[in-house]
Design a protein around this motif. Structure first.
Motif: not given
Length: 259
Positions: A235-255
């Protein structure tokens, strides 16, 4: 315009429920948190005075059905009661809306926004003002739910301690859904960790740049993820992959294009 009267009536309505119950208290605080988010978004989006008043009123009433759900079932589970449907039932079918608002000018907008605020996705809405408020309440709700996920006991809203939650697995279907840029269907959540993941990926359903800005400014993604001690290595490993993916998504919507 009508908010002070509506708040007074809302407080009167709450007197029919046990304000000392932890889940009731959570929802009262959440309601006013959503009102605060409505005011914040209205300011950032330069909404008119009318739309600002309307947003505050919808925020105040959006979860009115939750209190009866908690009184009857002491549960937030959607299978126990459709709180949004119950909310519009008591407000409009039973006429309670007139306690909060003396005329029916906004009834259709309020009805639609509350009825669909917790749907997996919005239906097609043709009226621009109705669509605006249907989207606003969904964003406001999620923004305050970020606060809930950081400050309230996990035992209150997810029925397990942080430590126990960290031992659990993410089911494969839920994990795969993350990378399809989709929110998690309630029916697909099996473990409490699936629920936790669903609270993170509801950022896929954010509608306005101003909402993404608030998410980024408060570092909600990292703070929510980091609240749980993931003792389960997978779960810890999966959550880090989710973190990276979601951070890129959020960044793409804030400029912010940084990874």
């Amino acid at each position: 315009m009508y908010y002070p009267l509506a708040q007074q009536e809302f407080e009167s309505y709450l007197n029919g429920y046990d304000r000392e119950n932890d889940r009731i208290k959570l929802k009262i605080i959440h309601t006013y948190g959503v009102v605060k988010q409505a005011e914040e978004l209205a300011g950032r989006m330069h909404l008119s005075a009318e739309d600002t008043d309307l947003a505050r009123l919808i925020a105040l009433l959006h979860d009115i059905g939750r209190f009866e759900q908690l009184k009857r079932y002491d549960s937030f589970e959607p299978g126990t009661m459709d709180h949004a449907a119950y909310g519009v039932k008591v407000l409009f079918d039973e006429g309670m809306i007139r306690r909060f608002l003396p005329d029916d000018k906004w009834d259709s907008i309020i009805y639609t926004a509350i009825a669909h605020h917790s749907d997996y996705e919005l239906p097609e809405i043709s009226d621009p003002q109705t669509l605006l408020h249907a989207k606003l309440i969904r964003d406001e709700d999620k923004l305050d739910n970020c606060r809930v996920k950081l400050v309230d006991s996990t035992s209150t809203f997810i029925n397990v301690s942080e430590e126990e939650l960290g031992t659990q697995n993410i089911t494969q279907k839920v994990y795969e859904t993350v990378f399809e840029n989709k929110c998690i269907l309630s029916a697909d959540r099996v473990t409490q960790m699936d629920y936790w993941v669903s609270y993170i990926v509801y950022f896929f359903d954010i509608n306005f740049k101003e909402s993404f800005d608030i998410i980024a400014e408060n570092d909600y993604l990292n703070r929510i993820i980091d609240r749980i001690p993931y003792s389960n290595p997978s779960t810890k490993k999966q959550m880090e992959k989710i973190r990276t993916y979601m951070q890129k998504f959020i960044n793409s919507h804030t400029g912010n294009r940084l990874s």
